[in-house]
Write an enzyme that holds these catalytic residues in place. Structure first.
Site, PDB file in Angstrom:
ATOM      1  N   SER A 174       0.866  -1.185   0.000  1.00  0.00           N
ATOM      2  CA  SER A 174       0.000   0.000   0.000  1.00  0.00           C
ATOM      3  C   SER A 174       0.898   1.228   0.000  1.00  0.00           C
ATOM      4  O   SER A 174       2.091   1.144   0.342  1.00  0.00           O
ATOM      5  CB  SER A 174      -0.882   0.003   1.254  1.00  0.00           C
ATOM      6  OG  SER A 174      -1.526   1.253   1.431  1.00  0.00           O
ATOM      7  N   TYR A 186      -2.171  -1.655  10.501  1.00  0.00           N
ATOM      8  CA  TYR A 186      -2.205  -1.664   9.036  1.00  0.00           C
ATOM      9  C   TYR A 186      -0.914  -1.119   8.433  1.00  0.00           C
ATOM     10  O   TYR A 186      -0.284  -1.768   7.598  1.00  0.00           O
ATOM     11  CB  TYR A 186      -3.406  -0.863   8.526  1.00  0.00           C
ATOM     12  CG  TYR A 186      -3.612  -1.034   7.034  1.00  0.00           C
ATOM     13  CD1 TYR A 186      -4.205  -2.194   6.535  1.00  0.00           C
ATOM     14  CD2 TYR A 186      -3.208  -0.069   6.130  1.00  0.00           C
ATOM     15  CE1 TYR A 186      -4.391  -2.378   5.180  1.00  0.00           C
ATOM     16  CE2 TYR A 186      -3.379  -0.235   4.766  1.00  0.00           C
ATOM     17  CZ  TYR A 186      -3.969  -1.393   4.299  1.00  0.00           C
ATOM     18  OH  TYR A 186      -4.141  -1.575   2.941  1.00  0.00           O
TER      19      TYR A 186
END
Length: 330
Positions: A174, A186
């Protein structure tokens, strides 16, 4: 003086011609494809929805033998109904090594002596995310177990099949693996995926295995569902000791949710094919790229921002978050 001007123009012209030549060479090289799609098998995790689901259908349409791993029976059934009989599904929990081992055995029977051309580590989760102080250790491990440890376990167990085919490994990271915008597991997991993928790529290049990292910007998927994120934020906020809540102020939670809703509404793109096209290129190109920035926000904003000094990134990130009542941001 005149000679200097002529030489200066000549040097500039040569530099421009070299740049154009290099760009054309890169474009042509980037367009070369491997052949024999119908003889190649690709295994994808996290195919219930989002990137994995679309990629499975996309590759199925190209003639690949796709083996799609889903977390739920409904996800597997819905995908099977939307694809050709060539596509196979199986249930997989990437946090369960026994489940991964069963998947390896299934895929091994399917690919036979050819080996596995493509391994796509796509399965992931985002919540819990939020301010770091609101978290407990288990909130981090819930995400890390799927997004990082799961990726490592799946890769290690499938690697012999990929080496046999001299195939490809695609790991979905990401832009948050380059720029940490929020607390929780995350961002940590995606930074870890970047590091793991780089190490793996250097190790596997000796065996003809190519490793690519997909770095999506913000897209509308289950990972960015605001209702789920907000519900979990409420859980985190509710269990905080009163003194911690007081330090943030009475309106901070509501302001935080509003800011997040606004940011997600602006940032998230609905066209997830921008990501799956990058994945497809990494699987079909003769010379796949090491990294794919997916989405214009990733290419033109987030990835460049990650190279700026920290105070610049802090200024941008702080602009996306509410201010603390009575507190001064430094």
């Amino acid at each position: 003086m005149k000679e200097r001007v002529i030489l200066s123009h000549l040097a500039l012209t040569c530099a421009l011609l070299l740049a154009v030549f290099a760009a054309l060479r890169w474009y042509i090289r980037d367009s070369y494809k491997v052949d024999g799609f119908s003889q190649k098998h690709v295994f994808i995790t996290g195919c219930d929805s989002g990137f994995g689901n679309l990629l499975a259908r996309q590759l199925d349409g190209k003639g690949f033998h796709v083996i799609a791993a889903c977390l739920t029976e409904k996800g597997a059934a819905d995908l099977s109904a939307a694809a050709s009989p060539r596509l196979k599904t199986l249930l997989l929990n990437v946090t369960d090594s026994a489940s991964v081992k069963r998947a390896v055995e299934f895929v091994s029977r399917e690919v036979g002596k050819r080996g596995l051309w493509g391994l796509v580590n796509n399965a992931g989760r985002s919540i819990p995310i939020g301010p770091t102080e609101w978290m407990q250790l288990e909130d981090f491990t819930k995400v890390l177990d799927v997004n990082l440890i799961g990726v490592i376990d799946v890769t290690l167990q499938f690697l012999p099949l990929v080496k046999k085919a001299q195939g490809r490994v695609l790991n979905v990271a990401s832009i948050l693996g380059r720029l940490s915008l929020i607390g929780g597991g995350y961002c940590l997991s995606k930074w870890g995926v970047e590091a793991f993928s780089d190490s793996l790529r250097r190790d596997m290049q000796h065996f003809g295995v190519k490793v690519s990292i997909i770095e999506p910007g913000f897209f509308k998927t289950a990972v960015t569902r605001v209702d789920l994120i907000n519900a979990d934020l409420k859980r985190l906020w509710t269990r905080l000791p009163q003194d911690v809540k007081d330090s943030y102020g009475a309106t901070y939670f509501d302001d935080y949710v509003k800011s997040q809703d606004f940011s997600m509404g602006i940032l998230c793109s609905q066209d997830i094919s921008k990501v799956t096209k990058c994945m497809e290129h990494a699987l079909t190109a003769r010379f796949p790229r090491t990294r794919y920035g997916a989405g214009w926000d990733a290419k033109l904003f987030w990835i460049p921002l990650s190279y700026f000094p920290s105070f610049v990134a802090d200024f941008v990130v702080n602009g996306l978050l509410p201010s603390l009542n009575g507190a001064r941001k430094v």
